[in-house]
Design an enzyme around this catalytic site. Structure first.
Site, PDB file in Angstrom:
ATOM      1  N   ASP A  93       0.851  -1.201   0.000  1.00 56.41           N
ATOM      2  CA  ASP A  93       0.000   0.000   0.000  1.00 56.41           C
ATOM      3  C   ASP A  93       0.888   1.254   0.000  1.00 56.41           C
ATOM      4  O   ASP A  93       0.883   2.039   0.933  1.00 56.41           O
ATOM      5  CB  ASP A  93      -0.889  -0.062   1.255  1.00 56.41           C
ATOM      6  CG  ASP A  93      -1.951   1.012   1.307  1.00 56.41           C
ATOM      7  OD1 ASP A  93      -2.028   1.828   0.371  1.00 56.41           O
ATOM      8  OD2 ASP A  93      -2.690   1.028   2.302  1.00 56.41           O
ATOM      9  N   LYS A  95       0.992   3.935  -2.056  1.00 56.08           N
ATOM     10  CA  LYS A  95       0.389   5.237  -2.405  1.00 56.08           C
ATOM     11  C   LYS A  95       1.409   6.169  -3.052  1.00 56.08           C
ATOM     12  O   LYS A  95       1.662   7.288  -2.581  1.00 56.08           O
ATOM     13  CB  LYS A  95      -0.235   5.916  -1.189  1.00 56.08           C
ATOM     14  CG  LYS A  95      -1.365   5.102  -0.556  1.00 56.08           C
ATOM     15  CD  LYS A  95      -2.079   5.908   0.509  1.00 56.08           C
ATOM     16  CE  LYS A  95      -3.229   5.171   1.131  1.00 56.08           C
ATOM     17  NZ  LYS A  95      -2.843   4.037   1.978  1.00 56.08           N
ATOM     18  N   ASP A  98       4.285  10.766  -7.048  1.00 55.97           N
ATOM     19  CA  ASP A  98       5.250  11.700  -7.645  1.00 55.97           C
ATOM     20  C   ASP A  98       5.218  11.592  -9.181  1.00 55.97           C
ATOM     21  O   ASP A  98       4.427  10.839  -9.746  1.00 55.97           O
ATOM     22  CB  ASP A  98       6.652  11.407  -7.079  1.00 55.97           C
ATOM     23  CG  ASP A  98       7.495  12.669  -6.935  1.00 55.97           C
ATOM     24  OD1 ASP A  98       7.439  13.529  -7.848  1.00 55.97           O
ATOM     25  OD2 ASP A  98       8.220  12.789  -5.931  1.00 55.97           O
TER      26      ASP A  98
HETATM   27  P1  BMP Z   1      -7.823  -0.279   9.797  1.00 53.52           P
HETATM   28  O1  BMP Z   1      -8.847  -1.343   9.327  1.00 53.52           O
HETATM   29  O2  BMP Z   1      -6.997  -0.736  10.961  1.00 53.52           O
HETATM   30  O3  BMP Z   1      -8.462   1.073  10.001  1.00 53.52           O
HETATM   31  O4  BMP Z   1      -6.743  -0.143   8.611  1.00 53.52           O
HETATM   32  C1  BMP Z   1      -7.060   0.376   7.348  1.00 53.52           C
HETATM   33  C2  BMP Z   1      -5.901   0.236   6.397  1.00 53.52           C
HETATM   34  O5  BMP Z   1      -6.309   0.681   5.108  1.00 53.52           O
HETATM   35  C3  BMP Z   1      -4.639   1.021   6.756  1.00 53.52           C
HETATM   36  O6  BMP Z   1      -3.519   0.251   6.357  1.00 53.52           O
HETATM   37  C4  BMP Z   1      -4.726   2.273   5.884  1.00 53.52           C
HETATM   38  O7  BMP Z   1      -3.451   2.739   5.496  1.00 53.52           O
HETATM   39  C5  BMP Z   1      -5.474   1.763   4.663  1.00 53.52           C
HETATM   40  N1  BMP Z   1      -6.333   2.770   3.982  1.00 53.52           N
HETATM   41  C6  BMP Z   1      -7.400   3.368   4.618  1.00 53.52           C
HETATM   42  O8  BMP Z   1      -7.688   3.110   5.797  1.00 53.52           O
HETATM   43  N2  BMP Z   1      -8.183   4.260   3.909  1.00 53.52           N
HETATM   44  C7  BMP Z   1      -7.930   4.591   2.616  1.00 53.52           C
HETATM   45  O9  BMP Z   1      -8.675   5.363   2.048  1.00 53.52           O
HETATM   46  C8  BMP Z   1      -6.844   3.971   1.964  1.00 53.52           C
HETATM   47  C9  BMP Z   1      -6.054   3.059   2.665  1.00 53.52           C
HETATM   48  O10 BMP Z   1      -5.045   2.463   2.043  1.00 53.52           O
END
Ligand code: BMP
Length: 264
Positions: A93, A95, A98
């Site tokens: 992930d 993201k 650039d």
């Molecule tokens: P959690 O279920 O613990 O909130 O984790 C969500 C995961 O998804 C994290 O790794 C975060 O970086 C990623 N993420 C997010 O929560 N929202 C987005 O819009 C994009 C993501 O990659």
């Protein structure tokens, strides 16, 4: 016309042209799982232990490899062993955000060499379409796939309206793009997979703007394909195996309900 969300994952895998998408759909069908684990832990040992425990229940292991304090090349080798053992794909992930020339260096090189092991990665299209072209130059020869961040799950996020629409246009015309991060199915022009973070069965959100919706809202109602769950599985006081099974079952039930509702 039949919507892609009315088709089974198996049917979609058979007619897809991207090798990563074909493999992902095949895994989802084999394991009856549309669950991706967001394994945001801090050390190599924690990441490997979690991936080994939860591996049987997921189709994709999503990493933030740059938060691992003791990262080394052996971690990648061991993740690849676990990916084969438990039959899941690796999604870094990262993201990227650039210009094309810079993301090429970041994706293919550095310490992490993401393109060498991550079947899937993602990018923001804020720099314009060159970012996709730069990543594709590295990723296509290695058989990889890219997701665009068409939306985000967090409160007040700015990826809306015309910006989201631009993501969809760019995704449709770039074969390297296999889908989106977002909350819903975005287009019927070609079969682009949506993966949705911000999924929780119980919590509404966290203190830093994360917002959670249920698998049923995301998969049955919105037509998304993969649920991404992090702290709902490994958070404080949780048993990751029990929770992974619960989310795997909830995600699959939401998918079966979607097929039933849309085809009846
Ligand atoms: P959690 O279920 O613990 O909130 O984790 C969500 C995961 O998804 C994290 O790794 C975060 O970086 C990623 N993420 C997010 O929560 N929202 C987005 O819009 C994009 C993501 O990659």
């Amino acid at each position: 016309m039949v919507s892609y969300s009315q088709m089974t994952y198996a049917q979609r895998g058979k007619q897809h042209t991207n090798p990563v998408a074909q493999e992902l759909f095949a895994i989802m069908e084999r394991k009856r799982s549309n669950l991706s684990l967001a394994a945001d832990v801090a050390t190599k040992a924690e990441l490997l232990a979690l991936a080994d425990k939860v591996g049987p229940y997921i189709c994709v292991l999503k990493t933030h490899i740059d938060v691992i304090s003791d990262f080394d090349a052996d971690l990648v080798a061991q993740l690849q062993v676990l990916a084969s053992k438990h039959d899941f794909l690796l999604f870094e992930d990262r993201k990227f955000a650039d210009i094309g020339n810079t993301v090429k260096l970041q994706y293919g090189g550095g310490i992490y060499r993401i393109a060498d092991w991550a079947h899937i990665t993602n990018c923001h299209v804020i720099p314009g379409e060159g970012i996709i072209q730069g990543l594709a130059e590295v990723g296509i020869p290695k058989g990889r796939g890219l997701l665009l961040l068409a939306e985000m799950s967090s409160k007040g996020m700015l990826a809306t309206g015309a910006y989201t629409d631009k993501n969809i246009e760019m995704a449709v015309r770039n074969d390297f793009v296999i889908g989106f991060i977002g909350s819903r199915r975005f287009t019927e022009e070609r079969d682009l997979i949506t993966m949705t973070p911000g999924v929780g069965l119980h919590a509404a959100g966290d203190a830093l703007g994360q917002q959670y919706r249920t698998p049923e809202m995301i998969v049955t109602e919105n037509g998304s394909d993969v649920i991404i769950v992090g702290r709902g599985i490994y958070g404080p006081g949780k048993d990751p195996v029990t929770e992974a099974q619960r989310y795997r079952d909830a995600g699959w039930a939401a998918y079966e309900k979607r097929l039933f509702v849309s085809n009846s």
